[in-house]
Design an enzyme around this catalytic site. Structure first.
Site, PDB file in Angstrom:
ATOM      1  N   HIS A  87       0.845  -1.187   0.000  1.00 35.56           N
ATOM      2  CA  HIS A  87       0.000   0.000   0.000  1.00 35.56           C
ATOM      3  C   HIS A  87       0.881   1.237   0.000  1.00 35.56           C
ATOM      4  O   HIS A  87       1.796   1.359   0.811  1.00 35.56           O
ATOM      5  CB  HIS A  87      -0.929   0.054   1.214  1.00 35.56           C
ATOM      6  CG  HIS A  87      -1.761   1.300   1.241  1.00 35.56           C
ATOM      7  ND1 HIS A  87      -2.893   1.437   0.479  1.00 35.56           N
ATOM      8  CD2 HIS A  87      -1.581   2.484   1.877  1.00 35.56           C
ATOM      9  CE1 HIS A  87      -3.399   2.642   0.666  1.00 35.56           C
ATOM     10  NE2 HIS A  87      -2.617   3.296   1.508  1.00 35.56           N
ATOM     11  N   ASP A 166     -15.515   2.228   6.834  1.00 37.64           N
ATOM     12  CA  ASP A 166     -14.459   3.134   6.380  1.00 37.64           C
ATOM     13  C   ASP A 166     -14.916   3.966   5.191  1.00 37.64           C
ATOM     14  O   ASP A 166     -14.571   5.141   5.077  1.00 37.64           O
ATOM     15  CB  ASP A 166     -13.196   2.361   6.017  1.00 37.64           C
ATOM     16  CG  ASP A 166     -12.122   3.283   5.471  1.00 37.64           C
ATOM     17  OD1 ASP A 166     -11.642   4.133   6.243  1.00 37.64           O
ATOM     18  OD2 ASP A 166     -11.787   3.175   4.283  1.00 37.64           O
ATOM     19  N   ARG A 173     -14.688  12.518   6.543  1.00 38.68           N
ATOM     20  CA  ARG A 173     -13.445  13.208   6.927  1.00 38.68           C
ATOM     21  C   ARG A 173     -13.074  14.262   5.902  1.00 38.68           C
ATOM     22  O   ARG A 173     -12.538  15.317   6.241  1.00 38.68           O
ATOM     23  CB  ARG A 173     -12.307  12.196   7.087  1.00 38.68           C
ATOM     24  CG  ARG A 173     -12.416  11.337   8.346  1.00 38.68           C
ATOM     25  CD  ARG A 173     -11.517  10.115   8.272  1.00 38.68           C
ATOM     26  NE  ARG A 173     -10.154  10.487   7.973  1.00 38.68           N
ATOM     27  CZ  ARG A 173      -9.313   9.744   7.223  1.00 38.68           C
ATOM     28  NH1 ARG A 173      -9.733   8.610   6.704  1.00 38.68           N
ATOM     29  NH2 ARG A 173      -8.087  10.140   7.006  1.00 38.68           N
ATOM     30  N   SER A 188      -8.045   3.783   8.643  1.00 41.87           N
ATOM     31  CA  SER A 188      -8.670   3.716   7.325  1.00 41.87           C
ATOM     32  C   SER A 188      -7.882   2.788   6.411  1.00 41.87           C
ATOM     33  O   SER A 188      -8.441   1.888   5.772  1.00 41.87           O
ATOM     34  CB  SER A 188      -8.751   5.119   6.722  1.00 41.87           C
ATOM     35  OG  SER A 188      -9.220   5.070   5.388  1.00 41.87           O
ATOM     36  N   LYS A 192      -8.881  -1.712   5.663  1.00 47.36           N
ATOM     37  CA  LYS A 192      -9.079  -2.286   4.322  1.00 47.36           C
ATOM     38  C   LYS A 192      -8.031  -3.337   4.013  1.00 47.36           C
ATOM     39  O   LYS A 192      -8.342  -4.405   3.463  1.00 47.36           O
ATOM     40  CB  LYS A 192      -9.054  -1.175   3.262  1.00 47.36           C
ATOM     41  CG  LYS A 192     -10.250  -0.226   3.337  1.00 47.36           C
ATOM     42  CD  LYS A 192     -10.219   0.809   2.238  1.00 47.36           C
ATOM     43  CE  LYS A 192      -9.064   1.754   2.380  1.00 47.36           C
ATOM     44  NZ  LYS A 192      -9.410   3.163   2.513  1.00 47.36           N
TER      45      LYS A 192
END
Length: 432
Positions: A87, A166, A173, A188, A192
């Protein structure tokens, strides 16, 4: 209907007053928000209280778990081979996922890479891949599993069943100025990624003007929080802090970045893109329990093994790896006004220019221009001569050029000839 076990006002007050949220409060508020029992304005107030007062490690762990529990959790144990995912926190020219997923798969580690779309000045992996004619981002869980078994790598959109809490909170947000909160960012991302079911995770935390985290200390804090969350959830997790003061590679924009990624898979491409791809692959393979030395990883790019997996991956998702990529209708160049050395090329300025040219979106529902973006002809430390192109701007709508030039005003600088310019390494730190 039985009464709710907690009251949203009490939960907000607890965090407002800098007290510790209980396990019960956290589990309830995430579930109730997902069900619509906790109103948007109440969750907004709680998000601001968390933004201002933070969370302890135990609160953050439970908050993340509650978001995971709001939806499904994927399971790849039936594949019979280890899985690893990467990620990135987002940057300019960050096309690393494209060559990385097939590269790691060449060594017998499956890569279930569930990716997203761009917003603002940072590009999205799915937008880039959609520049390939026929390629589709949306796959069912069964299709993902089958492709991992047959090809070893998949890059696709996350399904609606993953961490639905989320998805709601992420949108909230954005409009309540609570984005820049380490607990909310970390939960967040990690809710995931943990729900995706991967066994190992490598985080690429960008640092610099084009990144979300502008300085090393802030990036280390975020990386530490995410590594701890992954580790606590039983996922082998490591983070690399990587430079995003200057754009990554020589392109920013969807089809432009796909072209550059294919060059990397063909054994070429810019050195910084190759170096970061290899560094992340080495980390992913080690975290998955299949360590491979760096020279062998580089060899898999040079000898075509990774390219073979790339082609199979694209074809499996309906894409034509041999089809011409989209090109923009119009181009303009930004040229050096004097001889010298390129001292600076600001990632944020280039990212905003690419966005304004049509490569990105201001709202999630906006379309993107697949051929738009910025091509980079010189990087900091390179010698340049007067009149030499520094950048080429690409767009289908020439009226966008003026605003792109505004974004680049002051974003690059040429120093006098002979000036020594130090280059930051691509990888700045490692957290595990």
């Amino acid at each position: 209907m039985s009464p709710e076990p907690f009251d949203a006002v009490d939960v907000i007050r607890t965090k407002r007053d800098k007290e510790h949220l209980s396990v019960g409060q956290i589990d309830w508020v995430i579930d109730a928000y997902t069900r619509g029992v906790v109103a948007e304005e109440q969750m907004s107030a709680l998000a601001m209280a968390i933004f201002l007062n933070g969370m302890s490690r135990s609160e953050l762990e439970r908050w993340t778990q509650a978001m995971i529990d709001s939806g499904e959790r994927l399971d790849y144990s039936g594949l019979g081979i280890p899985t690893a995912d990467k990620h990135s926190t987002g940057g300019v020219g960050d096309k690393i996922t494209l060559p990385l997923a097939p590269l790691v798969a060449t060594f017998g580690v499956a890569v279930p890479q569930l990716s997203g779309r761009g917003l603002g000045h940072t590009g999205g992996t799915l937008d880039k891949l959609e520049a390939i004619p026929g390629w589709r981002a949306t796959l069912s869980n069964d299709e993902v599993h089958a492709q991992l078994a047959s090809v070893g790598a998949v890059i696709c959109a996350a399904g609606p069943g993953l961490a639905p809490a989320d998805k709601k909170l992420y949108a909230l947000r954005d409009v309540t100025s609570t984005v820049e909160s380490v607990p909310l960012i970390a939960s967040s991302i990690m809710s995931k990624k943990i729900a995706e079911g991967t066994g190992a995770l490598v985080l690429d935390v960008k640092v610099g003007s084009g990144a979300f985290m502008k300085d090393l200390d802030a990036a280390r804090t975020l990386a530490r929080a995410m590594v701890d969350l992954g580790t606590d959830a039983g996922v082998t997790t490591v983070a690399l802090l990587t430079d995003m003061a200057t754009p990554l590679g020589l392109t920013a924009g969807n089809a432009l970045e796909v072209r550059e990624s294919v060059e990397v898979l063909a054994g070429g491409g810019p050195a910084d893109v190759v170096d970061l791809t290899v560094a992340l692959a080495v980390e992913m393979l080690a975290a998955a329990g299949r360590p491979v030395e760096e020279p062998e990883v580089r060899a898999a790019l040079a000898d075509g093994r990774a390219m073979d997996v790339w082609r199979r991956m694209i074809i499996a998702q309906g894409g034509d790896p041999d089809a011409p990529l989209p090109t923009a209708a119009a181009t303009e160049q930004v040229v050096a006004e004097a001889d010298g050395v390129l001292a600076r090329l600001d990632a944020y300025g280039v990212g905003v220019a690419a966005w304004r040219l049509g490569a990105g979106r201001a709202r999630r529902e906006d379309p993107v221009q697949l051929g738009a973006g910025v091509e980079i002809h010189a990087k900091p430390g390179d010698v340049v001569v007067q009149g030499q192109p520094i950048l080429t701007l690409h767009t289908d709508t020439p009226e966008r050029f003026a605003r792109a030039h505004e974004a680049l005003d002051g974003a690059w600088e040429v120093a006098p000839p002979g000036t020594a310019i130090s280059r930051r390494p691509v990888v700045l730190d490692r957290i595990r």
